[in-house]
Design an enzyme around this catalytic site. Structure first.
Site, PDB file in Angstrom:
ATOM      1  CD  GLU A  33       5.142  -6.214 -11.968  1.00 13.64           C
ATOM      2  OE1 GLU A  33       4.398  -5.561 -11.216  1.00 13.64           O
ATOM      3  OE2 GLU A  33       5.556  -5.803 -13.069  1.00 13.64           O
ATOM      4  NE  ARG A 258       0.509  -1.653   1.355  1.00 15.51           N
ATOM      5  CZ  ARG A 258       0.985  -2.216   0.244  1.00 15.51           C
ATOM      6  NH1 ARG A 258       0.180  -2.813  -0.596  1.00 15.51           N
ATOM      7  NH2 ARG A 258       2.269  -2.162  -0.027  1.00 15.51           N
ATOM      8  CE  LYS A 268       7.684  -6.831  -5.665  1.00 22.31           C
ATOM      9  NZ  LYS A 268       6.617  -6.535  -6.605  1.00 22.31           N
TER      10      LYS A 268
HETATM   11  P1  ATP Z   1       5.086  -3.461  -4.279  1.00 27.33           P
HETATM   12  O1  ATP Z   1       4.347  -2.178  -4.479  1.00 27.33           O
HETATM   13  O2  ATP Z   1       5.998  -3.434  -3.130  1.00 27.33           O
HETATM   14  O3  ATP Z   1       5.720  -3.954  -5.533  1.00 27.33           O
HETATM   15  P2  ATP Z   1       3.006  -5.214  -4.817  1.00 27.33           P
HETATM   16  O4  ATP Z   1       1.756  -5.528  -4.099  1.00 27.33           O
HETATM   17  O5  ATP Z   1       2.890  -4.522  -6.124  1.00 27.33           O
HETATM   18  O6  ATP Z   1       3.954  -4.474  -3.847  1.00 27.33           O
HETATM   19  P3  ATP Z   1       3.525  -7.820  -5.718  1.00 27.33           P
HETATM   20  O7  ATP Z   1       4.806  -8.382  -6.191  1.00 27.33           O
HETATM   21  O8  ATP Z   1       2.453  -7.634  -6.703  1.00 27.33           O
HETATM   22  O9  ATP Z   1       3.885  -6.488  -5.027  1.00 27.33           O
HETATM   23  O10 ATP Z   1       2.982  -8.591  -4.445  1.00 27.33           O
HETATM   24  C1  ATP Z   1       2.920  -9.969  -4.290  1.00 27.33           C
HETATM   25  C2  ATP Z   1       1.984 -10.264  -3.168  1.00 27.33           C
HETATM   26  O11 ATP Z   1       2.440  -9.673  -1.968  1.00 27.33           O
HETATM   27  C3  ATP Z   1       0.611  -9.690  -3.450  1.00 27.33           C
HETATM   28  O12 ATP Z   1      -0.345 -10.694  -3.198  1.00 27.33           O
HETATM   29  C4  ATP Z   1       0.491  -8.551  -2.488  1.00 27.33           C
HETATM   30  O13 ATP Z   1      -0.819  -8.411  -2.054  1.00 27.33           O
HETATM   31  C5  ATP Z   1       1.417  -8.950  -1.353  1.00 27.33           C
HETATM   32  N1  ATP Z   1       1.963  -7.764  -0.672  1.00 27.33           N
HETATM   33  C6  ATP Z   1       2.709  -6.786  -1.212  1.00 27.33           C
HETATM   34  N2  ATP Z   1       2.976  -5.832  -0.305  1.00 27.33           N
HETATM   35  C7  ATP Z   1       2.394  -6.218   0.851  1.00 27.33           C
HETATM   36  C8  ATP Z   1       2.304  -5.664   2.159  1.00 27.33           C
HETATM   37  N3  ATP Z   1       2.865  -4.503   2.476  1.00 27.33           N
HETATM   38  N4  ATP Z   1       1.614  -6.358   3.100  1.00 27.33           N
HETATM   39  C9  ATP Z   1       1.039  -7.525   2.788  1.00 27.33           C
HETATM   40  N5  ATP Z   1       1.080  -8.098   1.591  1.00 27.33           N
HETATM   41  C10 ATP Z   1       1.740  -7.465   0.616  1.00 27.33           C
HETATM   42 MG    MG Z   2       3.493  -4.013  -7.881  1.00 27.19          MG
END
Ligand code: ATP
Ligand code: MG
Length: 550
Positions: A33, A258, A268
């Site tokens: 995102e 994760r 983020k």
């Molecule tokens: P954040 O909370 O940091 O925004 P998110 O999962 O909401 O993390 P996204 O932008 O939706 O962020 O993530 C893109 C991809 O990265 C998703 O497929 C998610 O599963 C993966 N991802 C995010 N954080 C991690 C992590 N700590 N370890 C492994 N994969 C991750």
């Molecule tokens: Mg997110």
């Protein structure tokens, strides 16, 4: 040659699917995102998705999951593209989920027509309360029995902007008594009168993640949709959406653990808070676990990829020691960087028996383990700087560095012996006077006597003044506590000091990396370096207690 990851459960699924002929080719995606910069956790997902497809000659898309207009921004879109490329990956297609809004809308119309979705007028808070919990089933909404005709009319009017935010939602009609709370008539569309970074003001209704994501995957013919473990309970809904929306393509959702890391916030949203609260200077502050921050700190894509491969892919959550990441940057830089001399906290040494006005040029090899890095010239004269901590007037036992009456070796140069300590009125040591022994020149094979200490140094006359920035973890605690992570911030996460480096380093450019003898690996900062002054970020010190299990 870089070694790819060993076997893991996701790879096994892929192998089986290919063997059974379920897919001709596999297609994965990395779906961030655009609501912030990528962090090291995302790197794990990027490496996994891209290398998996690559290994089986498949494809990987970069898809921006931009279904929430309020938090998303083109700045983030651009940074994400840059970071994925920098990590060394090239996507097959670049897509925006928002480009599928019309198709998503039409699939929702299909659900309504099939009696599988309805417009609900309950306030979001009421919907939450009526959802029940793990022990109690949910209560059905009074709007659940609206007929398709009325639902279609209301949905169209929602799209036209006739209602305010929160006034109505579209819900999937599944099962309010399902043991899986995600299946209790989840909201699939909401009203948000907000300008979207891609579609502008074209839409005022937006699909929810759980509805949008499976459709996005299906439209792109993703075969293996890899996500983190939190989504395991959402998989039945993922499959429901694919089935009921009658998508031709049927992606399979697979969850993995994760990345969590000690002393590191990995969200983020939280990282944005650090930027907004000015705890750090920007998303690419060298203390940030963002890809941009790691890059500015001096991490290399090779080190990050090796780290991601080593941590592997598992089905249960765990926390990785941040020292493991540091291990990989040391490993990567060790053979690649020149080992030069820099003095962080200078103390002047006058070599009283060295001829005044004379400068000799010594030859110094850049990296004993890598002759390809060649050698450099090192001026030496009567006045030099050494590290303050390499001198003690009253040393404890086993202190082998410089103290009155003691002799040490200057790396690449001569033995010197301390004879006199000069102090200011307040009693602080301001300089020390030594004599050198011309017989002891480095490289001449002198071995008539030995010394225990070897010091790094910089010739005073030719020293280049630079700034060193030394870092400690930004976050003190390892606890995952959502509320007060801002209270866990290390007030001493950065130390800025003024020191000297040897003249060979003077022409360094931003992103050039060095090992400063005894101090660690440093990177020339891209933001604060000017044509008059080099600023060095310490990437990592030389030693770590961490060892990779073989
Ligand atoms: P954040 O909370 O940091 O925004 P998110 O999962 O909401 O993390 P996204 O932008 O939706 O962020 O993530 C893109 C991809 O990265 C998703 O497929 C998610 O599963 C993966 N991802 C995010 N954080 C991690 C992590 N700590 N370890 C492994 N994969 C991750
Ligand atoms: Mg997110």
């Amino acid at each position: 040659m870089e070694v790819k990851t060993s076997s893991n459960f996701i790879k096994n699924i892929v192998i089986e699917d290919l063997e059974k002929g379920k897919h001709k080719e596999i297609i994965t995606r990395f779906p961030p995102e655009p609501n912030g910069y990528l962090h090291i956790g995302h790197a794990k997902s990027i490496v996994l998705n891209f290398e998996l497809a690559d290994e089986f000659k498949g494809k990987t898309n970069l898809r921006f999951d931009d279904t929430n207009p309020v938090k998303e921004d083109t700045e983030y879109v651009e940074s994400i593209e840059e970071d994925v490329r920098w990590l060394g990956f090239d996507w097959e297609n670049l897509y925006f989920a928002s480009d599928y809004f019309e198709e998503m809308y039409q699939r929702a119309v299909l659900l309504i027509k099939k009696g599988k979705a309805y417009i609900c007028d309950l306030a979001p808070e009421e919907i939450r309360q009526m959802r029940g919990n793990l022990t109690e089933p949910g209560k059905e909404s009074p709007y659940r029995s609206r007929n398709a005709e009325e639902n279609l009319d209301l949905f169209e009017r929602m799209r036209k902007g006739e209602f305010k935010d929160g006034e109505k939602v579209l819900r999937a009609k599944i099962d309010m008594a399902s043991p899986n709370i995600n299946m209790r008539d989840p909201i699939i569309y909401r009203i948000a009168h907000a300008t979207h970074h891609n579609t502008g003001d074209q839409w005022c209704i937006y699909p929810m993640y759980d509805y949008a994501h499976p459709i996005e995957d299906a439209i792109e013919h993703i075969t293996h949709s890899i996500c983190t473990l939190e989504f395991e309970d959402h998989r039945p809904l993922y499959d429901w959406v694919i089935r009921e929306c009658e998508m031709e393509s049927q992606p399979q959702q697979i969850e993995f653990a994760r990345l969590n890391m000690t002393n590191t916030v990995m969200s983020k949203r939280k990282l944005k808070l650090l930027v907004d609260e000015n705890v750090v200077d920007a998303w690419d502050d060298p203390r940030m676990p963002t890809i941009a921050g790691l890059r500015r700190r001096g991490y290399t894509p090779e080190a990050i990829r090796s780290f991601c491969r080593e941590i592997g892919v598992a089905k249960t959550n765990s926390t990785v020691d941040v020292q493991m990441l540091e291990h990989f940057i040391r490993e990567d830089l060790k053979p690649k960087t020149s080992i030069v001399m820099g003095v962080l906290r200078p103390l002047k040494v006058v070599i009283t028996n060295y001829p005044e006005g004379q400068t000799e040029i010594l030859e110094a090899e850049n990296n004993a383990d890598n002759p390809e890095l060649g050698s450099r010239q090192l001026p030496f004269s009567r006045e030099i700087y050494i590290e303050q901590e390499d001198f003690m007037e009253n040393p404890p036992n086993k202190y082998f560095r410089l103290f009155p009456g003691n002799e040490v070796r200057l790396k690449f140069a001569y033995f010197i012996k301390c004879n006199e300590v000069i102090k200011d009125a307040a009693g602080n040591v301001t300089e020390i006077h030594c004599t050198y022994d011309p017989e002891t020149k480095s490289g001449t094979g002198f071995n008539a006597r030995k010394v225990k200490g070897t010091l790094h140094w910089v010739d005073a006359q030719n020293a280049v003044p630079v700034e060193f920035r030394l870092y400690e973890p930004l976050i003190l605690d390892d606890e995952e506590s959502d509320k007060n992570f801002l209270e866990q911030i290390n007030p001493n996460s950065m130390e800025v000091i003024q020191g000297y480096v040897e003249p060979a380093v003077k022409t360094a450019k931003p992103q050039d990396k060095f090992q400063f003898m005894r101090h660690g690996y440093f990177n020339v900062d891209t933001k604060h370096t000017t044509k008059d002054k080099l600023v060095f970020n310490r990437i990592v010190s030389l030693k770590s207690s961490f060892e990779i299990k073989k």
